[in-house]
Design a protein around this motif. Structure first.
Motif, PDB file in Angstrom:
ATOM      1  N   LEU A 211       0.831  -1.211   0.000  1.00  0.00           N
ATOM      2  CA  LEU A 211       0.000   0.000   0.000  1.00  0.00           C
ATOM      3  C   LEU A 211       0.862   1.256   0.000  1.00  0.00           C
ATOM      4  O   LEU A 211       0.548   2.233  -0.694  1.00  0.00           O
ATOM      5  CB  LEU A 211      -0.932  -0.005   1.213  1.00  0.00           C
ATOM      6  CG  LEU A 211      -2.093  -1.012   1.160  1.00  0.00           C
ATOM      7  CD1 LEU A 211      -2.793  -1.061   2.514  1.00  0.00           C
ATOM      8  CD2 LEU A 211      -3.074  -0.635   0.066  1.00  0.00           C
ATOM      9  N   ASP A 212       1.963   1.239   0.772  1.00  0.00           N
ATOM     10  CA  ASP A 212       2.834   2.410   0.828  1.00  0.00           C
ATOM     11  C   ASP A 212       3.487   2.692  -0.524  1.00  0.00           C
ATOM     12  O   ASP A 212       3.644   3.850  -0.925  1.00  0.00           O
ATOM     13  CB  ASP A 212       3.905   2.227   1.900  1.00  0.00           C
ATOM     14  CG  ASP A 212       3.385   2.542   3.300  1.00  0.00           C
ATOM     15  OD1 ASP A 212       2.313   3.158   3.399  1.00  0.00           O
ATOM     16  OD2 ASP A 212       4.041   2.162   4.281  1.00  0.00           O
ATOM     17  N   SER A 214       2.214   2.045  -3.415  1.00  0.00           N
ATOM     18  CA  SER A 214       1.160   2.655  -4.225  1.00  0.00           C
ATOM     19  C   SER A 214       0.961   4.115  -3.842  1.00  0.00           C
ATOM     20  O   SER A 214       0.795   4.982  -4.715  1.00  0.00           O
ATOM     21  CB  SER A 214      -0.149   1.872  -4.028  1.00  0.00           C
ATOM     22  OG  SER A 214      -1.202   2.485  -4.726  1.00  0.00           O
ATOM     23  N   ARG A 215       1.007   4.417  -2.534  1.00  0.00           N
ATOM     24  CA  ARG A 215       0.827   5.807  -2.086  1.00  0.00           C
ATOM     25  C   ARG A 215       1.981   6.688  -2.540  1.00  0.00           C
ATOM     26  O   ARG A 215       1.779   7.854  -2.921  1.00  0.00           O
ATOM     27  CB  ARG A 215       0.701   5.838  -0.560  1.00  0.00           C
ATOM     28  CG  ARG A 215      -0.598   5.241  -0.041  1.00  0.00           C
ATOM     29  CD  ARG A 215      -0.539   5.026   1.453  1.00  0.00           C
ATOM     30  NE  ARG A 215      -1.736   4.367   1.954  1.00  0.00           N
ATOM     31  CZ  ARG A 215      -1.753   3.497   2.964  1.00  0.00           C
ATOM     32  NH1 ARG A 215      -0.623   3.171   3.571  1.00  0.00           N
ATOM     33  NH2 ARG A 215      -2.882   2.953   3.352  1.00  0.00           N
ATOM     34  N   THR A 218       1.594   7.620  -6.213  1.00  0.00           N
ATOM     35  CA  THR A 218       0.505   8.564  -6.489  1.00  0.00           C
ATOM     36  C   THR A 218       0.603   9.835  -5.655  1.00  0.00           C
ATOM     37  O   THR A 218      -0.304  10.658  -5.679  1.00  0.00           O
ATOM     38  CB  THR A 218      -0.861   7.887  -6.233  1.00  0.00           C
ATOM     39  OG1 THR A 218      -0.914   7.408  -4.877  1.00  0.00           O
ATOM     40  CG2 THR A 218      -1.068   6.723  -7.181  1.00  0.00           C
ATOM     41  N   ARG A 220       0.486  10.122  -2.402  1.00  0.00           N
ATOM     42  CA  ARG A 220      -0.497  10.141  -1.319  1.00  0.00           C
ATOM     43  C   ARG A 220       0.036   9.495  -0.040  1.00  0.00           C
ATOM     44  O   ARG A 220      -0.736   9.054   0.796  1.00  0.00           O
ATOM     45  CB  ARG A 220      -1.782   9.428  -1.759  1.00  0.00           C
ATOM     46  CG  ARG A 220      -2.484  10.127  -2.900  1.00  0.00           C
ATOM     47  CD  ARG A 220      -3.854   9.540  -3.204  1.00  0.00           C
ATOM     48  NE  ARG A 220      -3.765   8.131  -3.610  1.00  0.00           N
ATOM     49  CZ  ARG A 220      -4.249   7.122  -2.916  1.00  0.00           C
ATOM     50  NH1 ARG A 220      -4.841   7.336  -1.756  1.00  0.00           N
ATOM     51  NH2 ARG A 220      -4.143   5.879  -3.359  1.00  0.00           N
ATOM     52  N   LEU A 221       1.370   9.422   0.094  1.00  0.00           N
ATOM     53  CA  LEU A 221       1.943   8.894   1.334  1.00  0.00           C
ATOM     54  C   LEU A 221       1.804   9.966   2.413  1.00  0.00           C
ATOM     55  O   LEU A 221       2.492  10.987   2.400  1.00  0.00           O
ATOM     56  CB  LEU A 221       3.410   8.527   1.124  1.00  0.00           C
ATOM     57  CG  LEU A 221       4.102   7.834   2.290  1.00  0.00           C
ATOM     58  CD1 LEU A 221       3.440   6.480   2.579  1.00  0.00           C
ATOM     59  CD2 LEU A 221       5.574   7.641   2.010  1.00  0.00           C
ATOM     60  N   ALA A 222       0.903   9.738   3.339  1.00  0.00           N
ATOM     61  CA  ALA A 222       0.523  10.773   4.303  1.00  0.00           C
ATOM     62  C   ALA A 222       1.646  11.039   5.294  1.00  0.00           C
ATOM     63  O   ALA A 222       2.291  10.118   5.790  1.00  0.00           O
ATOM     64  CB  ALA A 222      -0.738  10.354   5.045  1.00  0.00           C
ATOM     65  N   GLN A 381       0.629  15.733   2.627  1.00  0.00           N
ATOM     66  CA  GLN A 381       0.101  15.155   1.413  1.00  0.00           C
ATOM     67  C   GLN A 381      -1.240  14.530   1.719  1.00  0.00           C
ATOM     68  O   GLN A 381      -1.421  13.956   2.769  1.00  0.00           O
ATOM     69  CB  GLN A 381       1.067  14.119   0.837  1.00  0.00           C
ATOM     70  CG  GLN A 381       2.440  14.734   0.530  1.00  0.00           C
ATOM     71  CD  GLN A 381       3.399  13.668   0.055  1.00  0.00           C
ATOM     72  OE1 GLN A 381       3.018  12.709  -0.592  1.00  0.00           O
ATOM     73  NE2 GLN A 381       4.658  13.830   0.379  1.00  0.00           N
ATOM     74  N   ALA A 383      -4.184  12.215   2.242  1.00  0.00           N
ATOM     75  CA  ALA A 383      -4.213  10.778   2.540  1.00  0.00           C
ATOM     76  C   ALA A 383      -5.054  10.068   1.507  1.00  0.00           C
ATOM     77  O   ALA A 383      -5.870  10.658   0.844  1.00  0.00           O
ATOM     78  CB  ALA A 383      -4.795  10.551   3.927  1.00  0.00           C
TER      79      ALA A 383
END
Length: 383
Positions: A211-212, A214-215, A218, A220-222, A381, A383
């Motif tokens: 998941l990280d 992918s974030r 994009t 979107r790594l918070a 960024q 989430a």
């Protein structure tokens, strides 16, 4: 990321030096390399060394004329696809042109040369060559992506199969024991539950890494920056991993100041330290691991160092291991997807920091996370 398209090579073949000089002056431009040959033999030698976007051949040469050279080019795999433009002083005779096209020509230029026509024709073939190069590069990148996807799916299946098999076997064992005369006592049940928890945590970490990645891709790594104590956080991470280290027979020591305040996302920084410690346990050959936390006053930086005494990492691998799905040579038998260091470096960079490795093969490896002490808050960024 695809490599830049190289300069386009153009080959000029004429037995007269003055003709080569004049033609080269017409077609030379930035992004092109012009090669000259004064005989068919010299031209073939150049074509075996370089890839050409176009060959411009004079028809009337003494030892090997342009038609003969073209026929030889068409008979060799390396030179077969090079477009050929003939230059001729002969009249526009149809039989003459037919022989040229039969031998592989794609076009004719007639003397005296029209500068506009020459430049235009060369530009067309150079552009076609560049488009072919771009298509080949895109094809190679696509093939690499497909191979990476297949490897990734294979690794995922392998990494998930082991803990799932373990949980399944434990379930079957419990079923048999529950059906037995004595049943399960509390200590045995507790050990089984603890094993299940470890396997489930392993699968959760695997999914979190996916998941990280992918974030990161994009954006979107918070990140949730706030003041925290890096020394305290590091001690807590080491304490949390001590049980895992003990089961592997590895001693972990930590040297840290009483306090070291920084600004950042504490959860994400702990994620980096956990990753470094987990790798040290995996690749450290069961030898002690040393964690050092400190501050470089001159650079106004805080750092966390994790040093193992394992196999070490060759210099050629020391940047590659921070890429997605990449691992050092000789470590493929160790579980893992090759995502942890990639994610860890992305987290470090989001904090305006660095994650680096220092290693000599056979002497272990030291990974160092560096963070600004008075860091500006990393950009939030979504989430």
């Amino acid at each position: 990321m695809t490599d830049p398209i190289p300069d386009a090579n153009v080959l000029l073949v004429d037995d007269l030096q003055e003709n080569l000089v004049a033609l080269e002056a017409l077609i030379r431009e930035p992004g092109r390399r012009v090669f000259s040959a004064r005989s068919g033999e010299e031209a073939l030698s150049l074509m075996l060394e370089h890839a050409f976007a176009l060959a411009i051949l004079d028809v009337q040469m003494p030892s090997m004329n342009g038609f003969e050279l073209a026929e030889l080019m068409r008979g060799t795999e390396r030179t077969r696809a090079i477009p050929i433009v003939f230059v001729s002083a002969a009249a526009r005779d149809l039989n003459y042109a037919f022989r040229g096209y039969e031998s592989g020509a794609v076009d004719f230029l007639y003397k005296p040369l029209d500068p506009v026509a020459v430049r235009s024709k060369v530009s067309v073939f150079v552009e076609l060559f560049r488009q072919r190069q771009e298509l080949q590069a895109a094809k190679a990148e696509l093939q690499r992506a497909v191979a990476m996807r297949d490897d990734f799916m294979s690794m995922i299946a392998h990494e998930l199969r082991n803990p799932l098999n373990s949980v399944y076997l434990q379930t079957q064992l419990r079923r048999r024991m529950l059906g037995g005369p004595r049943g399960l006592d509390a200590p045995t049940m507790l050990k089984m539950v603890e094993r299940d928890e470890r396997q489930i945590r392993s699968m959760v970490r695997l999914l979190d890494d996916m998941l990280d990645v992918s974030r990161v891709r994009t954006g979107r790594l918070a990140m949730v920056p706030a003041p925290f104590d890096l020394a305290l956080s590091s001690r807590e991470v080491v304490a949390a991993i001590q049980e895992q280290a003990a089961s592997a027979g590895v001693a972990i020591t930590i040297a840290a100041p009483e306090a070291l305040p920084v600004v950042g996302d504490e959860f994400r920084i702990e994620q980096v330290i956990i990753n470094l410690l987990t790798n040290a346990l995996r690749y450290g050959r069961g030898r002690p691991v040393a964690v050092t936390v400190g501050q470089r006053e001159q650079e106004a930086e805080a750092f966390v160092s994790v040093r193992d005494q394992g196999l070490g990492i060759a210099s050629a691998d020391q940047e590659r291991i921070f890429e997605q799905f990449e691992r050092a040579e000789g470590t493929n038998q160790v579980p893992g997807l090759g995502l942890g260091l990639y994610i860890a470096r992305q987290i470090a960079q989001a904090h305006e920091g660095r994650l680096e490795v220092r290693s000599t093969p056979g002497e272990g490896a030291e990974f160092v996370l560096s963070l600004p002490v008075r860091a500006q808050e990393p950009a939030r960024q979504a989430a």
